[in-house]
Scaffold this active site. Structure first.
Site, short mmCIF file in Angstrom:
data_model
loop_
_atom_site.label_atom_id
_atom_site.label_comp_id
_atom_site.label_asym_id
_atom_site.label_seq_id
_atom_site.Cartn_x
_atom_site.Cartn_y
_atom_site.Cartn_z
CE1 TYR A 301 -0.02 -0.48 -4.97
CE2 TYR A 301 -0.06 -2.87 -4.80
CZ TYR A 301 0.30 -1.63 -4.28
OH TYR A 301 0.98 -1.57 -3.09
CE1 TYR A 351 4.45 -2.52 -2.64
CE2 TYR A 351 5.89 -2.11 -0.78
CZ TYR A 351 4.66 -2.46 -1.27
OH TYR A 351 3.64 -2.76 -0.40
#
Lengths: 398, 343
Positions: A301, A351
């Protein structure tokens, strides 16, 4: 954790991701978030070779604005025996699969859809900060009292506070953060779905980009995107009869650490670890029976680059303080020890709160990724960092 | 306003000595105003001010009120000795170019020193006048002024700066004293302010909108004491009444001994920078940027997030000693902030 006997998760190795589907990733989708969610779920069902009638479970983020029943009604999904939401922003990403796998393994549901869809760029942007939050006096709002009046209003500012301490303690440099961005953008450059397709950057570009919150440059920060991503979780047995090669869920885990804050765990003894990711890592290794040496790729991440370094250390790909050498040696790039964020990550592709990274993990297992890691057996995928989080190990069906 | 006055630079003392050298200096020879006190200027003034008191324009009314004749409005005192637009503009131009203008006074020199120190913004803070007698039509006023005091560095709502107090003595054609005026300005570093919402008037020149407030803390039974304490210039840390362990941020129970009883400890206000950031983007109107914010580790052991004041963002370092200062960022909210600890 040390006192208990080896952990076993009944879903580990018995469940799989059978379908993935997404909208395009953009800066202005021009349609509702509910439509993005619906399109993504429909595409994932098509990919798996399933229909709305097969779905009996749904999981999303508590941050998602599309309730399960809205998506179900829109798609003609009928009875649901399982629905669930997960909190803590991007920390929920892999936990949607975790919850779905638990539901499948316990017989609560057969086919569970995980989804996340938003207009995070054209609609409400997280990067604009927490202004105007009405101070309803509850515990969650009160937590903002310790940084919002002082001007720490954005995720970038919360993460930067960790990053500064990490630089101080480990001797890493801003360029080491930059190497994460350069690797992401190198991978995005060859991914036609990526926003930054054919737009690689250099370390010099990174260093020259403007400050957002020192020590974070603009190019340390992920994009803001519009889009939706969905995943279909079912039993491995059922997945074997469906349209795609299953991506086996070898392990899935959630984790929160001691003295956990939402994104501002500044009061622990140390700010250079992510104990919550350590909680996830221990479960991943223990329940899969695998070790870092068994992993050929990673989706880590990357809302902000510094926490990619922390994760390499927490997951055991290198020792504490040595992630800087690991990235300096080019190990995140194709051909390195651990090709990472091969879709371009959230800096390069989009994103979508970590869910697009899970889809990339599935493509790597299927050997359909644009930047395919050769000989891949297992890949680690992680969710939001600095928050209570989650992770997965996905593997090839043997 | 701050309780402590953190220094900004190592060579601060030297700079202060340069400023202090101006104290007591006379600002040149007494200067005669360009015009005698006259009805035309008074009439323009009272019209602009909306002051309808007849003693400024009507001879009879003035005498009926016990004055010898028409008087000038008291607040107009300084208007009679102003050097005029041209001279002021020339001085401003010279100052901008960093040279000494012809006719510059020690006061102008002091402004120049402060400009060099980065204290380039100015605001008039207060003005006190004392009259021996009323100013009447035909008076020819002269003024002699001196620099009464230059303050040490102060953190104010507008910014970090020095207060300069000038005393102006007004005399008439016979050399007799008429009035004195004490005039105070703040020369401050732009962008170092910690509040404007609570101040009257716009935050910066050219800005007419009142400044939005900083985000409010959500006040609960568990945390309100901290902000109440800050308003009383106290940095309070929650303490378990049972086992004595300190905790921050506050919680309703002790995670060590599970006691729900707690009191508070007033921290010394001394600590070190444990980590810090400098916020550049996005820029929210309630704050000044670049904004240095730190995690400060108090000498009592707990940490808290606080703004740093009185220090250039580039000069912040992990481990540097800091001391608390309390800043009223608006009418409701006072926050503990930290500046460099005195050496």
């Amino acid at each position: 954790m040390s006192a208990r006997s080896a952990r076993r998760h009944t879903f580990a190795g018995t469940t799989a991701i059978a379908g993935i589907g997404a909208t395009e990733f953009s800066k202005d989708s021009g349609r509702s978030e509910l439509r993005l969610a619906t399109e993504a779920v429909a595409a994932a069902l098509d990919d798996a070779g399933l229909t709305a009638a097969d779905v009996d479970g749904m999981v999303t983020f508590s941050a998602d604005t599309n309730p399960e029943i809205e998506v179900a009604r829109t798609l003609g999904i009928g009875d649901l025996t399982f629905f669930s939401r997960i909190h803590y922003g991007g920390g929920a990403a892999c936990a949607t699969v975790h919850q779905a796998a638990m539901a499948v393994a316990t017989g609560v549901a057969d086919v569970v859809v995980c989804y996340r869809a938003f207009n995070e760029r054209s609609g409400h942007r997280f990067g604009t900060g927490v202004q105007g939050r009405p101070p309803v006096p509850n515990a969650e709002n009160a937590s903002f009292a310790w940084y919002a009046p002082e001007g720490l209003l954005t995720p970038a500012s919360w993460v930067a506070m960790f990053a500064q301490r990490y630089l101080h303690a480990t001797g890493a440099t801003s360029e080491d953060f930059g190497r994460v961005a350069v690797a992401d953008r190198a991978h995005a450059a060859t991914n036609p779905r990526a926003w930054f397709y054919e737009k690689p950057i250099t370390l010099e570009d990174h260093q020259a980009s403007r400050w957002i919150v020192e020590p974070l440059h603009l190019l340390d920060c992920c994009q803001e995107s519009d889009g939706g991503q969905a995943l279909i979780v079912t039993s491995l047995e059922r997945a074997r009869d469906l349209a795609q090669a299953p991506a086996v869920i070898n392990a899935a885990a959630q984790g929160a650490g001691a003295q956990q804050d939402m994104m501002t765990s500044y009061y622990r003894d140390d700010m250079t670890h992510l104990p919550e990711m350590g909680v996830v890592a221990r479960q991943l290794w223990e329940t899969s029976g695998l070790a870092p040496a068994d992993i050929q790729g990673a989706i880590l991440y990357d809302h902000f680059t510094p926490f990619v370094l922390y994760q390499l250390e927490e997951l055991g790909f290198c020792q504490w303080g040595e992630a800087k050498e690991f990235v300096r040696d080019g190990n995140l790039l194709m051909g390195g020890l651990l090709p990472t964020n091969t879709h371009g990550g959230q800096l390069g592709e989009a994103y979508i709160h970590g869910t697009n990274g899970i889809a990339e993990g599935v493509r790597q297992v299927r050997t359909t990724a644009v930047n395919q890691i050769s000989g891949l057996e297992h890949i680690v995928v992680t969710a939001g960092t600095g928050v209570p989080t989650s992770g997965l190990i996905l593997g090839v069906d043997r | 306003m701050s309780a402590a006055e953190p220094a900004t630079e190592v060579d601060d003392e030297k700079f202060l000595a340069r400023l202090k050298a101006f104290e007591g200096r006379t600002v040149g020879a007494p200067t005669e105003g360009p015009d005698a006190v006259n009805q035309a200027m008074i009439r323009h003034w009272v019209e602009a001010m909306g002051d309808e008191n007849p003693v400024y324009v009507d001879e009879q009314a003035a005498r009926a009120n016990g004055f010898p004749g028409i008087i000038a409005p008291p607040t107009m005192l300084q208007a009679w000795i102003m050097r005029g637009y041209k001279a002021t503009a020339e001085l401003a131009e010279a100052r901008a170019e960093g040279r000494r203008a012809v006719g510059a006074s020690p006061a102008d020199d002091l402004m120049h020193v402060l400009d060099e120190g980065g204290f380039t913004s100015v605001v008039a803070t207060n003005c006190e006048q004392e009259y021996r007698r009323s100013v009447v039509l035909g008076d020819r006023l002269s003024v002699s002024s001196s620099i009464e005091s230059v303050s040490t560095e102060k953190q104010t709502g507008l910014g970090i700066g020095h207060f300069i107090t000038t005393v102006l003595a007004f005399t008439d054609a016979a050399g007799e004293p008429v009035a004195t005026m004490r005039f105070r300005i703040l020369k401050f570093r732009p962008g170092t302010g910690k509040s404007t919402a609570a101040l009257s008037g716009p935050p910066t020149a050219g800005s007419e909108e009142p400044r939005p407030l900083r985000p409010r803390p959500a006040l609960t039974h568990d945390n309100a004491f901290f902000f109440d304490g800050a308003r009383q210039q106290k940095l309070l840390v929650q303490r378990c009444a049972s086992c004595g362990i300190l905790r921050h941020p506050p919680r309703p129970a002790c995670a060590v001994c599970r006691s729900f009883e707690w009191d508070t400890l007033e921290a010394s206000g001394r600590g070190t920078v444990y980590s810090y950031v400098v916020v550049h983007h996005p820029q929210v109107a309630a704050f000044d940027y670049p904004l240095p914010v730190a995690v400060v580790e108090l000498e009592e052991g707990t940490r808290l997030v606080a703004d740093l004041v009185g220090i250039e963002p580039d000069a912040v370092e992990i481990g540097m000693p800091v001391v608390v200062t309390f800043v009223a960022v608006d009418d409701e909210l006072t926050l503990p902030m930290f500046g460099p600890a005195p050496a």
